[in-house]
Design a protein around this motif. Structure first.
Motif, PDB file in Angstrom:
ATOM      1  N   MET A   1      -1.046  -5.072  18.173  1.00 41.60           N
ATOM      2  CA  MET A   1      -1.038  -6.124  17.194  1.00 41.60           C
ATOM      3  C   MET A   1      -0.061  -5.757  16.077  1.00 41.60           C
ATOM      4  O   MET A   1      -0.100  -4.667  15.536  1.00 41.60           O
ATOM      5  CB  MET A   1      -2.440  -6.299  16.615  1.00 41.60           C
ATOM      6  N   LYS A   2       0.817  -6.671  15.733  1.00 35.24           N
ATOM      7  CA  LYS A   2       1.826  -6.449  14.713  1.00 35.24           C
ATOM      8  C   LYS A   2       1.335  -7.003  13.382  1.00 35.24           C
ATOM      9  O   LYS A   2       1.034  -8.186  13.267  1.00 35.24           O
ATOM     10  CB  LYS A   2       3.140  -7.116  15.133  1.00 35.24           C
ATOM     11  N   LEU A   3       1.260  -6.140  12.387  1.00 32.21           N
ATOM     12  CA  LEU A   3       0.834  -6.554  11.058  1.00 32.21           C
ATOM     13  C   LEU A   3       2.062  -6.745  10.178  1.00 32.21           C
ATOM     14  O   LEU A   3       2.888  -5.859  10.063  1.00 32.21           O
ATOM     15  CB  LEU A   3      -0.081  -5.497  10.441  1.00 32.21           C
ATOM     16  N   ASN A   4       2.196  -7.900   9.580  1.00 28.03           N
ATOM     17  CA  ASN A   4       3.302  -8.194   8.672  1.00 28.03           C
ATOM     18  C   ASN A   4       2.750  -8.561   7.304  1.00 28.03           C
ATOM     19  O   ASN A   4       2.806  -9.710   6.890  1.00 28.03           O
ATOM     20  CB  ASN A   4       4.177  -9.329   9.223  1.00 28.03           C
ATOM     21  N   TRP A   5       2.225  -7.573   6.597  1.00 35.06           N
ATOM     22  CA  TRP A   5       1.629  -7.835   5.303  1.00 35.06           C
ATOM     23  C   TRP A   5       2.604  -7.616   4.162  1.00 35.06           C
ATOM     24  O   TRP A   5       2.475  -8.213   3.109  1.00 35.06           O
ATOM     25  CB  TRP A   5       0.413  -6.953   5.081  1.00 35.06           C
ATOM     26  N   PHE A   6       3.581  -6.714   4.345  1.00 31.96           N
ATOM     27  CA  PHE A   6       4.503  -6.344   3.280  1.00 31.96           C
ATOM     28  C   PHE A   6       5.927  -6.324   3.807  1.00 31.96           C
ATOM     29  O   PHE A   6       6.159  -6.205   5.001  1.00 31.96           O
ATOM     30  CB  PHE A   6       4.163  -4.949   2.732  1.00 31.96           C
ATOM     31  N   THR A   7       6.875  -6.406   2.881  1.00 30.60           N
ATOM     32  CA  THR A   7       8.280  -6.196   3.195  1.00 30.60           C
ATOM     33  C   THR A   7       8.846  -5.258   2.140  1.00 30.60           C
ATOM     34  O   THR A   7       8.380  -5.234   1.005  1.00 30.60           O
ATOM     35  CB  THR A   7       9.066  -7.518   3.242  1.00 30.60           C
ATOM     36  N   ARG A   8       9.835  -4.490   2.529  1.00 28.80           N
ATOM     37  CA  ARG A   8      10.384  -3.490   1.622  1.00 28.80           C
ATOM     38  C   ARG A   8      11.645  -4.012   0.954  1.00 28.80           C
ATOM     39  O   ARG A   8      12.570  -4.474   1.611  1.00 28.80           O
ATOM     40  CB  ARG A   8      10.696  -2.210   2.392  1.00 28.80           C
ATOM     41  N   LYS A   9      11.682  -3.933  -0.354  1.00 28.12           N
ATOM     42  CA  LYS A   9      12.857  -4.279  -1.158  1.00 28.12           C
ATOM     43  C   LYS A   9      13.212  -3.053  -1.989  1.00 28.12           C
ATOM     44  O   LYS A   9      12.597  -2.789  -3.019  1.00 28.12           O
ATOM     45  CB  LYS A   9      12.581  -5.464  -2.090  1.00 28.12           C
ATOM     46  N   GLY A  10      14.172  -2.279  -1.511  1.00 21.39           N
ATOM     47  CA  GLY A  10      14.516  -1.037  -2.197  1.00 21.39           C
ATOM     48  C   GLY A  10      13.413  -0.020  -1.989  1.00 21.39           C
ATOM     49  O   GLY A  10      13.110   0.354  -0.863  1.00 21.39           O
ATOM     50  N   ILE A  11      12.795   0.423  -3.082  1.00 18.71           N
ATOM     51  CA  ILE A  11      11.679   1.369  -2.959  1.00 18.71           C
ATOM     52  C   ILE A  11      10.335   0.696  -3.197  1.00 18.71           C
ATOM     53  O   ILE A  11       9.306   1.361  -3.240  1.00 18.71           O
ATOM     54  CB  ILE A  11      11.839   2.555  -3.934  1.00 18.71           C
ATOM     55  N   ILE A  12      10.344  -0.613  -3.369  1.00 20.09           N
ATOM     56  CA  ILE A  12       9.123  -1.359  -3.673  1.00 20.09           C
ATOM     57  C   ILE A  12       8.706  -2.174  -2.450  1.00 20.09           C
ATOM     58  O   ILE A  12       9.534  -2.786  -1.788  1.00 20.09           O
ATOM     59  CB  ILE A  12       9.353  -2.289  -4.877  1.00 20.09           C
ATOM     60  N   TYR A  13       7.411  -2.190  -2.189  1.00 20.16           N
ATOM     61  CA  TYR A  13       6.862  -3.033  -1.126  1.00 20.16           C
ATOM     62  C   TYR A  13       6.292  -4.302  -1.743  1.00 20.16           C
ATOM     63  O   TYR A  13       5.421  -4.243  -2.604  1.00 20.16           O
ATOM     64  CB  TYR A  13       5.759  -2.288  -0.367  1.00 20.16           C
ATOM     65  N   LEU A  14       6.793  -5.434  -1.295  1.00 20.90           N
ATOM     66  CA  LEU A  14       6.320  -6.723  -1.795  1.00 20.90           C
ATOM     67  C   LEU A  14       5.446  -7.389  -0.741  1.00 20.90           C
ATOM     68  O   LEU A  14       5.777  -7.386   0.444  1.00 20.90           O
ATOM     69  CB  LEU A  14       7.505  -7.628  -2.113  1.00 20.90           C
ATOM     70  N   PRO A  15       4.339  -7.983  -1.144  1.00 21.76           N
ATOM     71  CA  PRO A  15       3.473  -8.667  -0.189  1.00 21.76           C
ATOM     72  C   PRO A  15       4.127  -9.944   0.333  1.00 21.76           C
ATOM     73  O   PRO A  15       4.794 -10.661  -0.413  1.00 21.76           O
ATOM     74  CB  PRO A  15       2.213  -8.983  -0.988  1.00 21.76           C
ATOM     75  N   VAL A  16       3.923 -10.208   1.628  1.00 22.60           N
ATOM     76  CA  VAL A  16       4.448 -11.440   2.235  1.00 22.60           C
ATOM     77  C   VAL A  16       3.349 -12.260   2.881  1.00 22.60           C
ATOM     78  O   VAL A  16       3.624 -13.306   3.446  1.00 22.60           O
ATOM     79  CB  VAL A  16       5.561 -11.135   3.274  1.00 22.60           C
ATOM     80  N   SER A  17       2.124 -11.796   2.811  1.00 24.08           N
ATOM     81  CA  SER A  17       1.004 -12.543   3.374  1.00 24.08           C
ATOM     82  C   SER A  17      -0.157 -12.535   2.381  1.00 24.08           C
ATOM     83  O   SER A  17      -0.144 -11.807   1.392  1.00 24.08           O
ATOM     84  CB  SER A  17       0.553 -11.937   4.707  1.00 24.08           C
ATOM     85  N   ILE A  18      -1.151 -13.333   2.687  1.00 21.99           N
ATOM     86  CA  ILE A  18      -2.334 -13.418   1.819  1.00 21.99           C
ATOM     87  C   ILE A  18      -3.034 -12.066   1.719  1.00 21.99           C
ATOM     88  O   ILE A  18      -3.445 -11.655   0.635  1.00 21.99           O
ATOM     89  CB  ILE A  18      -3.306 -14.492   2.351  1.00 21.99           C
ATOM     90  N   ILE A  19      -3.136 -11.365   2.823  1.00 18.23           N
ATOM     91  CA  ILE A  19      -3.799 -10.057   2.815  1.00 18.23           C
ATOM     92  C   ILE A  19      -3.033  -9.071   1.945  1.00 18.23           C
ATOM     93  O   ILE A  19      -3.620  -8.285   1.210  1.00 18.23           O
ATOM     94  CB  ILE A  19      -3.971  -9.532   4.251  1.00 18.23           C
ATOM     95  N   GLY A  20      -1.708  -9.129   2.006  1.00 15.96           N
ATOM     96  CA  GLY A  20      -0.892  -8.267   1.157  1.00 15.96           C
ATOM     97  C   GLY A  20      -1.108  -8.552  -0.319  1.00 15.96           C
ATOM     98  O   GLY A  20      -1.208  -7.632  -1.132  1.00 15.96           O
ATOM     99  N   TRP A  21      -1.178  -9.845  -0.669  1.00 16.90           N
ATOM    100  CA  TRP A  21      -1.436 -10.209  -2.065  1.00 16.90           C
ATOM    101  C   TRP A  21      -2.818  -9.760  -2.514  1.00 16.90           C
ATOM    102  O   TRP A  21      -3.002  -9.344  -3.665  1.00 16.90           O
ATOM    103  CB  TRP A  21      -1.264 -11.710  -2.264  1.00 16.90           C
ATOM    104  N   VAL A  22      -3.798  -9.843  -1.626  1.00 15.87           N
ATOM    105  CA  VAL A  22      -5.156  -9.396  -1.973  1.00 15.87           C
ATOM    106  C   VAL A  22      -5.167  -7.888  -2.219  1.00 15.87           C
ATOM    107  O   VAL A  22      -5.791  -7.409  -3.177  1.00 15.87           O
ATOM    108  CB  VAL A  22      -6.156  -9.796  -0.862  1.00 15.87           C
ATOM    109  N   ILE A  23      -4.476  -7.140  -1.378  1.00 15.84           N
ATOM    110  CA  ILE A  23      -4.416  -5.685  -1.556  1.00 15.84           C
ATOM    111  C   ILE A  23      -3.730  -5.338  -2.875  1.00 15.84           C
ATOM    112  O   ILE A  23      -4.184  -4.446  -3.610  1.00 15.84           O
ATOM    113  CB  ILE A  23      -3.710  -5.025  -0.359  1.00 15.84           C
ATOM    114  N   LEU A  24      -2.641  -6.030  -3.204  1.00 21.09           N
ATOM    115  CA  LEU A  24      -1.963  -5.795  -4.480  1.00 21.09           C
ATOM    116  C   LEU A  24      -2.875  -6.133  -5.660  1.00 21.09           C
ATOM    117  O   LEU A  24      -2.942  -5.373  -6.633  1.00 21.09           O
ATOM    118  CB  LEU A  24      -0.680  -6.615  -4.559  1.00 21.09           C
ATOM    119  N   ALA A  25      -3.597  -7.244  -5.576  1.00 22.59           N
ATOM    120  CA  ALA A  25      -4.512  -7.635  -6.653  1.00 22.59           C
ATOM    121  C   ALA A  25      -5.634  -6.617  -6.822  1.00 22.59           C
ATOM    122  O   ALA A  25      -6.007  -6.279  -7.955  1.00 22.59           O
ATOM    123  CB  ALA A  25      -5.090  -9.013  -6.381  1.00 22.59           C
TER     124      ALA A  25
END
Length: 81
Positions: A1-25
């Protein structure tokens, strides 16, 4: 199963899904409540900051590990001759 919760921009990981935003919050909320709790029990500004920085580094490390293993990898195309 492929998880696509974050994407990398430089040295920072930005959330790209709802689960990613929940983890950041959750990480940010935990950092704020940790700061408030440490500030209640400390006697000086330096005492607060020294104890908070260690907890912030641990929170950042856990967030980065989760983001690293669930990031959206760029697709590479190889052309064979």
């Amino acid at each position: 199963m492929k998880l696509n919760w974050f994407t990398r921009k430089g040295i920072i990981y930005l959330p790209v899904s709802i689960i990613g935003w929940v983890i950041l919050a959750i990480a940010l909320t935990y950092a704020v409540f940790t700061f408030i709790d440490i500030d209640k029990h400390s006697h000086s500004v330096s005492d607060t900051l020294i104890n908070f920085v260690f907890n912030l580094l641990l929170t950042g490390l856990i967030y980065t590990l989760i983001a690293y293993f669930t990031e959206k990898k760029p697709v590479t195309v190889t052309i064979e001759k």
